[in-house]
Write an enzyme that holds these catalytic residues in place. Structure first.
Site, mmCIF file in Angstrom:
data_model
loop_
_atom_site.group_PDB
_atom_site.id
_atom_site.type_symbol
_atom_site.label_atom_id
_atom_site.label_comp_id
_atom_site.label_asym_id
_atom_site.label_seq_id
_atom_site.Cartn_x
_atom_site.Cartn_y
_atom_site.Cartn_z
ATOM 1 N N LYS A 5 -10.831 -0.763 6.181
ATOM 2 C CA LYS A 5 -9.627 -0.532 6.983
ATOM 3 C C LYS A 5 -10.059 -0.194 8.411
ATOM 4 O O LYS A 5 -11.010 0.567 8.617
ATOM 5 C CB LYS A 5 -8.829 0.624 6.386
ATOM 6 C CG LYS A 5 -7.492 0.906 7.068
ATOM 7 C CD LYS A 5 -6.844 2.114 6.407
ATOM 8 C CE LYS A 5 -5.503 2.470 7.049
ATOM 9 N NZ LYS A 5 -4.382 1.763 6.436
ATOM 10 N N GLU A 10 0.867 -1.179 0.000
ATOM 11 C CA GLU A 10 0.000 0.000 0.000
ATOM 12 C C GLU A 10 0.902 1.227 0.000
ATOM 13 O O GLU A 10 1.486 1.578 1.018
ATOM 14 C CB GLU A 10 -0.910 -0.010 1.232
ATOM 15 C CG GLU A 10 -1.749 1.237 1.393
ATOM 16 C CD GLU A 10 -2.399 1.337 2.764
ATOM 17 O OE1 GLU A 10 -2.598 2.476 3.234
ATOM 18 O OE2 GLU A 10 -2.701 0.287 3.366
ATOM 19 N N ARG A 56 1.583 10.225 1.099
ATOM 20 C CA ARG A 56 2.127 11.103 2.136
ATOM 21 C C ARG A 56 3.317 11.898 1.620
ATOM 22 O O ARG A 56 3.938 12.662 2.362
ATOM 23 C CB ARG A 56 2.548 10.285 3.361
ATOM 24 C CG ARG A 56 1.402 9.515 3.998
ATOM 25 C CD ARG A 56 1.871 8.723 5.196
ATOM 26 N NE ARG A 56 0.837 7.809 5.668
ATOM 27 C CZ ARG A 56 0.993 6.958 6.672
ATOM 28 N NH1 ARG A 56 2.148 6.896 7.311
ATOM 29 N NH2 ARG A 56 0.007 6.160 7.029
#
Length: 219
Positions: A136, A49, A53
């Site tokens: 998630k 994943e 960021r």
């Protein structure tokens, strides 16, 4: 609102079934993407994943998808613009730290698996409204850990969680053996610092150890 198709449900569940560990990866330099992906694969981890960021996230995804045998998704996707960039770069699934109705609609329209972040009954209900059932659970430990997962599983038995946040070598076994947990994630096996300093052997070593812990726990 459009609901996701059964095929996308199956893709998400199959992705997690094949990848009990989905590492959360932060890479600043796209030039490190391929070697980082190869280091994960060498340690037995075949999914990553890649998080939004950094400014280079889309380019990192584009580079890493070239690694044969590695499934690459985009994480920390908080808006449609990021989701579109991730898809254009070759990401095959999307993950968000929270629930975004706009990203959920985009994922549904584009027929791409999406795992929105959920830690409350309201967030889970919102995700279910859009047809998403593999979600998630973040931040996993800080949000109450497995007791909260157990409590949420009672009213939402159809939901499976990909848990990240506070999970590591000391507690991965108890998480991955919980029936409501589809996969676990984290960055301990591929830290931002190890990638930046090109410690590929270290990433492979930690990945191998993580895989072994999961295999032992599941036996």
């Amino acid at each position: 609102m459009a609901e996701v198709t059964t095929d996308i449900h199956a893709e998400a569940r199959n992705l997690c079934a094949a990848n009990p560990i989905i590492p959360v990866v932060v890479i600043d330099d796209p030039a490190h993407a391929v070697e980082a992906g190869k280091a994960l694969l060498a340690g037995g981890i075949a999914c990553a994943e890649l998080t939004f960021r950094t400014a280079a996230a889309a380019e990192v995804i584009k580079e890493m998808v070239a690694v044969e045998g590695l499934t690459v998704g985009a994480g920390t996707v908080v808006n449609v613009e990021q989701a579109r960039r991730a898809l254009d770069a070759g990401a095959t699934f999307l993950v968000s730290p929270g629930f975004s109705a706009a990203v959920a609609q985009f994922a549904s329209d584009e027929s791409i698996p999406y795992m929105p972040g959920t830690v409350t009954a309201s967030e889970i209900t919102a995700a279910l409204d859009y047809g998403f059932e593999t979600l998630k659970f973040f931040p996993a430990v800080a949000s109450g850990g497995l007791p909260v997962v157990k409590a949420l599983s009672a009213p939402f038995p159809q939901v499976k969680f990909v848990a990240t946040g506070g999970i590591g070598t000391k507690n991965i076994a108890e998480w991955i053996t919980n029936p409501a947990i589809a996969s676990v994630g984290g960055s301990w096996m591929i830290s931002r610092d190890d990638v930046a300093n090109q410690r590929w052997d270290q990433i492979t070593k930690l990945s191998t150890e993580a895989v072994a812990l999961v295999e032992k726990a599941r036996k």
